[in-house]
Motif scaffolding. Structure first.
Motif, PDB file in Angstrom:
ATOM      1  N   LEU A   1       4.857  18.336  -0.726  1.00 43.06           N
ATOM      2  CA  LEU A   1       4.655  17.784   0.614  1.00 43.06           C
ATOM      3  C   LEU A   1       3.872  16.472   0.563  1.00 43.06           C
ATOM      4  N   ILE A   2       2.987  16.329  -0.421  1.00 52.13           N
ATOM      5  CA  ILE A   2       2.268  15.067  -0.603  1.00 52.13           C
ATOM      6  C   ILE A   2       3.243  13.967  -1.011  1.00 52.13           C
ATOM      7  N   VAL A   3       4.122  14.286  -1.962  1.00 54.42           N
ATOM      8  CA  VAL A   3       5.119  13.306  -2.410  1.00 54.42           C
ATOM      9  C   VAL A   3       6.057  12.941  -1.261  1.00 54.42           C
TER      10      VAL A   3
ATOM     11  N   ALA B   1      20.240   8.915  -1.691  1.00 58.67           N
ATOM     12  CA  ALA B   1      20.140   9.255  -3.117  1.00 58.67           C
ATOM     13  C   ALA B   1      19.263  10.493  -3.329  1.00 58.67           C
ATOM     14  N   VAL B   2      18.141  10.558  -2.621  1.00 54.98           N
ATOM     15  CA  VAL B   2      17.228  11.696  -2.796  1.00 54.98           C
ATOM     16  C   VAL B   2      17.838  12.971  -2.207  1.00 54.98           C
ATOM     17  N   VAL B   3      18.501  12.860  -1.050  1.00 56.84           N
ATOM     18  CA  VAL B   3      19.153  14.030  -0.441  1.00 56.84           C
ATOM     19  C   VAL B   3      20.201  14.610  -1.391  1.00 56.84           C
ATOM     20  N   LEU B   4      20.968  13.745  -2.037  1.00 55.42           N
ATOM     21  CA  LEU B   4      21.986  14.211  -2.985  1.00 55.42           C
ATOM     22  C   LEU B   4      21.351  14.744  -4.264  1.00 55.42           C
ATOM     23  N   LEU B   5      20.293  14.079  -4.738  1.00 57.02           N
ATOM     24  CA  LEU B   5      19.623  14.512  -5.970  1.00 57.02           C
ATOM     25  C   LEU B   5      19.049  15.919  -5.822  1.00 57.02           C
ATOM     26  N   VAL B   6      18.340  16.159  -4.718  1.00 56.90           N
ATOM     27  CA  VAL B   6      17.759  17.489  -4.492  1.00 56.90           C
ATOM     28  C   VAL B   6      18.864  18.530  -4.307  1.00 56.90           C
ATOM     29  N   GLY B   7      19.978  18.121  -3.675  1.00 58.08           N
ATOM     30  CA  GLY B   7      21.083  19.051  -3.458  1.00 58.08           C
ATOM     31  C   GLY B   7      21.783  19.449  -4.745  1.00 58.08           C
ATOM     32  N   VAL B   8      21.934  18.483  -5.661  1.00 65.35           N
ATOM     33  CA  VAL B   8      22.640  18.750  -6.916  1.00 65.35           C
ATOM     34  C   VAL B   8      21.705  19.331  -7.973  1.00 65.35           C
ATOM     35  N   TRP B   9      20.444  18.914  -7.946  1.00 72.04           N
ATOM     36  CA  TRP B   9      19.498  19.294  -9.014  1.00 72.04           C
ATOM     37  C   TRP B   9      18.148  19.694  -8.403  1.00 72.04           C
ATOM     38  N   PRO B  10      18.079  20.873  -7.774  1.00 68.64           N
ATOM     39  CA  PRO B  10      16.816  21.302  -7.156  1.00 68.64           C
ATOM     40  C   PRO B  10      15.820  21.910  -8.139  1.00 68.64           C
TER      41      PRO B  10
ATOM     42  N   ALA C   1       0.829  -1.216   0.000  1.00 67.89           N
ATOM     43  CA  ALA C   1       0.000   0.000   0.000  1.00 67.89           C
ATOM     44  C   ALA C   1       0.856   1.257   0.000  1.00 67.89           C
ATOM     45  N   SER C   2       1.939   1.259   0.796  1.00 65.76           N
ATOM     46  CA  SER C   2       2.788   2.450   0.850  1.00 65.76           C
ATOM     47  C   SER C   2       3.535   2.652  -0.469  1.00 65.76           C
ATOM     48  N   VAL C   3       3.983   1.562  -1.091  1.00 67.08           N
ATOM     49  CA  VAL C   3       4.657   1.670  -2.395  1.00 67.08           C
ATOM     50  C   VAL C   3       3.663   2.122  -3.469  1.00 67.08           C
ATOM     51  N   ALA C   4       2.431   1.576  -3.433  1.00 66.49           N
ATOM     52  CA  ALA C   4       1.412   1.977  -4.407  1.00 66.49           C
ATOM     53  C   ALA C   4       1.059   3.452  -4.263  1.00 66.49           C
ATOM     54  N   THR C   5       1.007   3.934  -3.018  1.00 69.27           N
ATOM     55  CA  THR C   5       0.711   5.357  -2.795  1.00 69.27           C
ATOM     56  C   THR C   5       1.800   6.231  -3.402  1.00 69.27           C
ATOM     57  N   LEU C   6       3.063   5.832  -3.219  1.00 68.04           N
ATOM     58  CA  LEU C   6       4.155   6.588  -3.837  1.00 68.04           C
ATOM     59  C   LEU C   6       4.088   6.493  -5.362  1.00 68.04           C
ATOM     60  N   ALA C   7       3.744   5.312  -5.872  1.00 60.45           N
ATOM     61  CA  ALA C   7       3.641   5.145  -7.331  1.00 60.45           C
ATOM     62  C   ALA C   7       2.571   6.068  -7.925  1.00 60.45           C
ATOM     63  N   LEU C   8       1.493   6.277  -7.181  1.00 59.51           N
ATOM     64  CA  LEU C   8       0.436   7.180  -7.649  1.00 59.51           C
ATOM     65  C   LEU C   8       0.904   8.634  -7.705  1.00 59.51           C
TER      66      LEU C   8
ATOM     67  N   PHE D   1       6.639   9.216   0.230  1.00 59.66           N
ATOM     68  CA  PHE D   1       7.990   8.653   0.186  1.00 59.66           C
ATOM     69  C   PHE D   1       8.466   8.228   1.573  1.00 59.66           C
ATOM     70  N   MET D   2       8.224   9.049   2.589  1.00 57.63           N
ATOM     71  CA  MET D   2       8.764   8.777   3.923  1.00 57.63           C
ATOM     72  C   MET D   2       8.021   7.675   4.655  1.00 57.63           C
ATOM     73  N   THR D   3       6.830   7.317   4.206  1.00 55.92           N
ATOM     74  CA  THR D   3       6.096   6.236   4.871  1.00 55.92           C
ATOM     75  C   THR D   3       6.737   4.878   4.591  1.00 55.92           C
ATOM     76  N   ILE D   4       7.335   4.724   3.417  1.00 55.51           N
ATOM     77  CA  ILE D   4       7.930   3.434   3.047  1.00 55.51           C
ATOM     78  C   ILE D   4       9.080   3.051   3.991  1.00 55.51           C
ATOM     79  N   PRO D   5      10.050   3.946   4.272  1.00 50.79           N
ATOM     80  CA  PRO D   5      11.096   3.575   5.245  1.00 50.79           C
ATOM     81  C   PRO D   5      10.550   3.212   6.621  1.00 50.79           C
ATOM     82  N   VAL D   6       9.458   3.859   7.025  1.00 46.44           N
ATOM     83  CA  VAL D   6       8.866   3.559   8.327  1.00 46.44           C
ATOM     84  C   VAL D   6       8.327   2.124   8.344  1.00 46.44           C
TER      85      VAL D   6
END
Length: 504
Positions: free
Chosen positions: A87-89, A470-479, A38-45, A93-98
């Motif tokens: 903020l929705i994304v 990966a996301v922390v670096l991606l946003v830092g290099v390409w915001p 469910a958490s992966v599907a929510t991110l996929a949406l 995204f953060m629910t999956i690691p939890v």
């Protein structure tokens, strides 16, 4: 599907949470997989949400409106713009690691644990989607219940105290917001947030509404001096609770400032903007010193969150000082851009930092800095991740932590030298408390026999921290993609904030 995309994003995790509850503890294996799916599907949406988002308009998109309580002109009304969409994304995204982080660790009522997080995910997305103020308030308050249960059931030894304090602070602040919403409904004849933003209000009305909103949103951010509930809640919460609390729930306060206070009460915001800026700078400077002396890793990161969220409120309210200093709105959006990027970045970095503490706690059952030392000798891969996130937390160029803070400091320099000088103190203090913690925990000789027996990251933990890195670096290099999505909505918000609503 696009017409109902936001509803699916809200109700899919809630429905999955109910399914996990029904499966119960006896079928927890299936419950875990349902939670992850469910958490992966929510991110996929969120992929079509981001991909089909028109970056050339400030208007709400993916709009849905259905009569909810017709007698009170309240609608189930949803929509997203450039402020709410990132903020929705982030929430999805953060629910999956939890979910993944609790896979083997949570043994006490795991079905209820997963269900609480899934239901809370849907409610939090609802907060960012709602374009009807009553629906917004429903999601805003309902979300407190699962977090109350998460801290109260799976928290530490002082969890009851922490939950009651958390609930009282956040609930009592919200009561004043409800009073302001009802007052504006009586005037506007509708709960539409857009109608509230268009409502002409006298300066006296704006002042009362401003302070009603301030109490609700300042507690949630949290701003100094109503911040004391946060360290207690973080210390007692399980790792997943700390991650969601820091990554998403604090952002709702910042979102409230941008969605409600600035467009609805622009004249009162102009009048009291120095109050917000002063409180923000106190959070940046004073709370930074408080963080330095913390012996508990979780408490240190919690105070760090308060200091970093001070940048969000500072960036949002610098618009008036920039207009005063420059005589125009050129460059006034920079502070708000910084505030938004800082919210997304802090969500990623603070979540990652709490997950790192969780990795250590799962092995040694201690969060005390003094109990560690030389972790990199036995956990080299973990040490690399923790150092990366710590550097991002200090605002290292090339990480997401740099982008938001840099934009806010640039905006504060436009507003005045002393604003930027005080704001820049956080770069020094942030480096001081974060790197000192890393030095004592990660580096040096092996601290004791418990550290000597530590094992490095398993595949599950590596996946979680690797994705966040990966996301922390991606946003830092390409915001640029993030800034592009926000630009029209931020420009529209600036125009609303500098306008006057006082009836002639």
């Amino acid at each position: 599907m696009h017409h109902h995309l936001l509803s699916i994003l809200i109700w899919l995790p809630i429905a999955a949470g109910i399914v996990v509850l029904l499966l119960g503890e006896r079928n927890i294996g299936a419950g875990r997989w349902v939670s992850l799916a469910a958490s992966v599907a929510t991110l996929a949406l969120c992929v079509p949400l981001w991909g089909d988002f028109d970056t050339h308009t400030a208007a709400y998109q993916f709009v849905q409106k259905v009569a909810w309580i017709p007698r009170f002109h309240a609608y189930y009304a949803l929509g997203v713009d450039g402020i709410s969409m990132p903020l929705i994304v982030l929430t999805a995204f953060m629910t999956i690691p939890v979910v993944i982080s609790g896979w083997r660790i949570i043994t006490k009522r795991p079905a209820q644990y997963y269900a609480a997080f899934l239901i809370m995910e849907g409610l939090m997305i609802g907060v960012f989607c709602a374009t009807d103020a009553l629906l917004f308030y429903f999601f805003w308050e309902a979300m407190l219940i699962p977090m109350f249960l998460i801290i109260g059931i799976w928290g530490g030894p002082r969890r009851v105290y922490a939950t009651i304090k958390f609930f009282l602070y956040t609930f009592l602040g919200s009561v004043f917001m409800l009073a302001a919403l009802i007052y504006m409904y009586v005037k506007a004849g509708s709960y539409s947030i857009a109608a509230f933003q268009a409502l002409p209000l006298t300066l006296t009305e704006q002042r009362w509404i401003f302070f009603a909103f301030l109490l609700a949103f300042a507690v949630k951010v949290p701003m100094w001096p109503v911040h004391t509930w946060l360290p207690d809640a973080h210390v007692e919460a399980p790792t997943g609770g700390s991650v969601i609390l820091a990554a998403i729930m604090l952002k709702m306060g910042g979102y409230g400032f941008l969605r409600f206070m600035l467009p609805i009460t622009p004249d009162a915001c102009r009048e009291f903007n120095m109050l917000i800026i002063t409180l923000s700078l106190i959070a940046v400077v004073y709370i930074g010193f408080v963080a330095i002396v913390q012996p508990d890793m979780k408490k240190l990161i919690a105070y760090s969150s308060i200091a970093h969220m001070g940048f969000v409120t500072l960036g949002a309210f610098l618009v008036y000082e920039i207009v005063r200093a420059t005589g125009g709105v050129s460059g006034a959006a920079m502070g708000m851009d910084g505030a938004m990027v800082q919210m997304v970045s802090h969500g990623l970095i603070s979540g990652a930092m709490f997950l790192c503490v969780g990795v250590l706690y799962d092995r040694m059952h201690s969060r005390q800095i003094a109990d560690y030392g030389g972790v990199v000798n036995t956990m080299p891969i973990f040490g690399a991740f923790m150092v990366l996130f710590a550097l991002a937390n200090t605002g290292l160029p090339g990480t997401s932590g740099f982008v938001g803070e840099f934009l806010v400091i640039l905006a504060s320099f436009k507003a005045g030298f002393w604003f930027s000088a005080l704001a820049a103190v956080t770069l020094i203090l942030g480096a001081a408390y974060t790197l000192w913690m890393v030095k004592r925990v990660v580096f040096g000789p092996v601290g004791n026999e418990h550290v000597a027996k530590l094992t490095d990251l398993d595949g599950r933990e590596f996946l979680i921290l690797g994705a966040l890195a990966a996301v922390v670096l991606l946003v830092g290099v390409w915001p640029e993609p993030l800034l592009k999505v926000m630009e029209p909505s931020i420009q529209h918000l600036v125009a609303q904030a500098v306008a006057t609503k006082i009836p002639v």
